[in-house]
Design an enzyme around this catalytic site. Structure first.
Site, PDB file in Angstrom:
ATOM      1  N   THR A  48      29.319  -6.668 -19.343  1.00 58.22           N
ATOM      2  CA  THR A  48      29.929  -8.253 -17.944  1.00 58.22           C
ATOM      3  C   THR A  48      30.544  -7.517 -16.832  1.00 58.22           C
ATOM      4  OG1 THR A  48      31.906  -8.958 -19.037  1.00 58.22           O
ATOM      5  CG2 THR A  48      29.601 -10.483 -19.876  1.00 58.22           C
ATOM      6  N   ILE A  50      34.096  -8.144 -15.010  1.00 56.99           N
ATOM      7  CA  ILE A  50      35.190  -7.833 -15.189  1.00 56.99           C
ATOM      8  C   ILE A  50      35.204  -7.018 -16.406  1.00 56.99           C
ATOM      9  CG2 ILE A  50      37.397  -9.378 -15.191  1.00 56.99           C
ATOM     10  CD1 ILE A  50      35.835 -11.473 -13.669  1.00 56.99           C
ATOM     11  N   CYS A  51      35.354  -7.261 -17.570  1.00 55.19           N
ATOM     12  CA  CYS A  51      35.790  -6.411 -18.707  1.00 55.19           C
ATOM     13  C   CYS A  51      35.993  -4.792 -18.648  1.00 55.19           C
ATOM     14  CB  CYS A  51      34.727  -6.778 -19.814  1.00 55.19           C
ATOM     15  SG  CYS A  51      34.967  -9.148 -20.377  1.00 55.19           S
ATOM     16  N   PRO A  52      34.534  -4.597 -18.100  1.00 54.91           N
ATOM     17  CA  PRO A  52      34.958  -2.489 -18.099  1.00 54.91           C
ATOM     18  C   PRO A  52      35.730  -2.408 -17.301  1.00 54.91           C
ATOM     19  CG  PRO A  52      32.894  -3.564 -16.536  1.00 54.91           C
ATOM     20  CD  PRO A  52      33.669  -4.914 -17.606  1.00 54.91           C
ATOM     21  N   ILE A  55      38.630  -2.498 -19.803  1.00 54.08           N
ATOM     22  CA  ILE A  55      38.772  -1.812 -20.527  1.00 54.08           C
ATOM     23  C   ILE A  55      39.162  -0.364 -20.181  1.00 54.08           C
ATOM     24  CG2 ILE A  55      37.335  -0.838 -22.256  1.00 54.08           C
ATOM     25  CD1 ILE A  55      36.273  -3.635 -22.334  1.00 54.08           C
TER      26      ILE A  55
END
EC number: 1.11.1.26
Length: 179
Positions: A48, A50-52, A55
């Site tokens: 997806t 925003i997630c990276p 992370i």
């Protein structure tokens, strides 16, 4: 939802801990980092947008967490195989320096109370857990808003002082005395 003062639930989950063939996966439990502070941060789904960003930022700041004797664990409800594929596919995720944990059966997310009611994925939740396994801070964002790693570090610093820290307190500043 579990909150401050609650114990971190028991869990035993697969995690991606390496890209080395044959050594990609490890089992992670609530006791894997016993005696250390832990930051567990959940994201909704792999592959997806925003997630990276989150992370990768936790990974860039991992040494700051290590300096505070803290283990970072990143989690979502995707499988460990999906985590591995994403790490191999995404330039910012290849060199992660903390486990990507797979809560595939949603057991930990459900026990913590952080599953999105309609989507069935984990909310953007962050938990700071002390060395005794007690949750000391919780923050939960809507799916559309990323978290602030600096704020996680600031709160961790405050908790580790075991003193009273005023609004906007930063490490190195004076804490409050009780009169």
């Amino acid at each position: 939802m579990l909150t401050v003062g609650d114990s971190l639930p028991e869990f035993n989950l697969k995690a991606v801990t390496s890209l080395e063939p044959g050594q990609e996966f490890s089992d992670i439990t609530q006791n894997s980092y016993a005696g250390k502070w832990q930051v567990l941060f959940f994201w909704p789904m792999d592959f997806t947008f925003i997630c990276p960003t989150e992370i990768a930022e936790f990974s860039r700041r991992n040494e700051d967490f290590e300096d505070r004797d803290t283990q970072v664990l990143g989690l979502s409800t995707d499988t460990h195989f999906v985590h591995l594929a994403w790490r191999k596919d995404h330039d910012d995720l290849r060199d992660l320096n903390f486990p990507m944990v797979a809560d595939t059966k949603r057991e930990l997310s459900q026990a913590l109370g952080i599953l999105h009611k309609e989507e069935g994925v984990a909310l953007r939740a962050t938990f700071i857990v002390d060395p005794e396994g007690i949750i000391r801070w919780v923050s939960v964002n809507d799916l559309s808003v990323g978290r602030n790693v600096d704020e996680v570090l600031r709160v961790l610093d405050g908790l580790q002082t075991d003193e009273l820290c005023p609004c906007n307190w930063e490490k190195g500043e004076a804490t409050l005395g009780v009169a």
